[in-house]
Enzyme design. Sequence first.
Site, PDB file in Angstrom:
ATOM      1  N   CYS A 220      -1.394  -8.034  10.701  1.00 29.36           N
ATOM      2  CA  CYS A 220      -2.365  -6.958  10.398  1.00 29.36           C
ATOM      3  C   CYS A 220      -3.785  -7.593  10.831  1.00 29.36           C
ATOM      4  O   CYS A 220      -4.066  -8.583  11.096  1.00 29.36           O
ATOM      5  CB  CYS A 220      -2.247  -7.022   8.904  1.00 29.36           C
ATOM      6  SG  CYS A 220      -2.715  -8.028   8.028  1.00 29.36           S
TER       7      CYS A 220
ATOM      8  N   CYS B  76     -10.190 -11.219   3.889  1.00 29.93           N
ATOM      9  CA  CYS B  76     -10.001  -9.822   4.272  1.00 29.93           C
ATOM     10  C   CYS B  76     -11.006  -9.043   3.647  1.00 29.93           C
ATOM     11  O   CYS B  76     -11.243  -8.797   2.481  1.00 29.93           O
ATOM     12  CB  CYS B  76      -8.465  -9.310   4.342  1.00 29.93           C
ATOM     13  SG  CYS B  76      -8.451  -7.645   5.040  1.00 29.93           S
TER      14      CYS B  76
ATOM     15  N   GLU C 278      -3.641 -13.395  -4.233  1.00 31.70           N
ATOM     16  CA  GLU C 278      -4.834 -12.421  -4.187  1.00 31.70           C
ATOM     17  C   GLU C 278      -5.145 -12.000  -5.585  1.00 31.70           C
ATOM     18  O   GLU C 278      -6.373 -11.736  -6.064  1.00 31.70           O
ATOM     19  CB  GLU C 278      -4.299 -11.219  -3.346  1.00 31.70           C
ATOM     20  CG  GLU C 278      -5.211  -9.971  -3.146  1.00 31.70           C
ATOM     21  CD  GLU C 278      -4.783  -8.958  -2.513  1.00 31.70           C
ATOM     22  OE1 GLU C 278      -4.044  -9.120  -1.534  1.00 31.70           O
ATOM     23  OE2 GLU C 278      -5.108  -7.737  -3.154  1.00 31.70           O
TER      24      GLU C 278
HETATM   25  S1  SF4 Z   1      -5.530  -6.239   2.887  1.00 30.42           S
HETATM   26 FE1  SF4 Z   1      -6.069  -7.392   4.913  1.00 30.42          FE
HETATM   27  S2  SF4 Z   1      -4.977  -9.026   4.889  1.00 30.42           S
HETATM   28 FE2  SF4 Z   1      -4.199  -7.629   3.360  1.00 30.42          FE
HETATM   29  S3  SF4 Z   1      -2.371  -6.437   4.607  1.00 30.42           S
HETATM   30 FE3  SF4 Z   1      -4.574  -5.455   4.634  1.00 30.42          FE
HETATM   31  S4  SF4 Z   1      -5.536  -5.848   6.471  1.00 30.42           S
HETATM   32 FE4  SF4 Z   1      -3.999  -7.442   6.094  1.00 30.42          FE
END
Ligand code: SF4
Length: 281
Positions: free
Chosen positions: A12, A96, A126
């Site tokens: 991602c 991110c 997270e």
């Molecule tokens: S928040 Fe950022 S790190 Fe998490 S899935 Fe979405 S793009 Fe990827």
Amino acid sequence: MEILIAKSSGFCFGVKRAINIADRCSKESKNGGIYTLGPIIHNPQVVKRLEESNIFAKSSIDHIESGTVIIRSHGVKYDVINEAKAKGLNVVDATCPFVKKAQELVSHLSEEGYSVIVAGEKDHPEVKGLVSYCPTGVLVADSPDALAEMPRKKKIGIIAQTTLPVERLEDIVSFCLGKAPEIKVYNTICNATSIRQKESADLARAVDVMIVVGGSNSANTRRLADICRSIKPATYQIEVASELDSSWFNGAERVGVTSGASTPDWVISEVVEAIEALCTK
Ligand code: SF4
């Protein structure tokens, strides 16, 4: 036999960005070692490749004496960055931007006097990071059941772990409607996750066998496999091509391949080539 690959498979945006930042650090660093706090992403193949570039995962700041520390894409607890700086480490923050936004919103809800609920898994790094941004205390819930004992509140503020399935956030919000006259919800679920989940679910409906590629310790890969399995029981989660079993493809005309957000393209290509090889034997 036809192999269909989900369009959204591979890294991602946030993971791609973190890996690029780490690569840049490896090229530019002159002094001291380079470390990540925990594996930069939940993919052992990528972690191994980073080790070959002299970037090593450490579980805590306490284990890093000098050099550069890279903060991984899903962020860290509020005080970790300050502790690292106080220790004289060069901090490179690869959190991110979507996770950063969620961290800011938790602080904001707390400052505005909301009883804050983080919809997510309490043990996910997270979520641990998000919780630390709320000095007034947070409830973490991955389902309404986890809030069963919660007394009525004046106002509830809800944000979500970026990788939470939207239905779980909806369930928690519905439950909270009966618990406070005022509710503020920030939908911090990242589109990358919901798009990947939807595309993978659509693909699972269209094939005979689903292969989900990703680290066995990656929560988002496991969730993706669960979603696919609920539609297509013949769903298998693997980390690398060597785990494939030819018996899975007996009689299959169409095979779908998808991956978690932390699976590199080259691992997906190896899996596709291995499926082709197994099925043409
Ligand atoms: S928040 Fe950022 S790190 Fe998490 S899935 Fe979405 S793009 Fe990827």
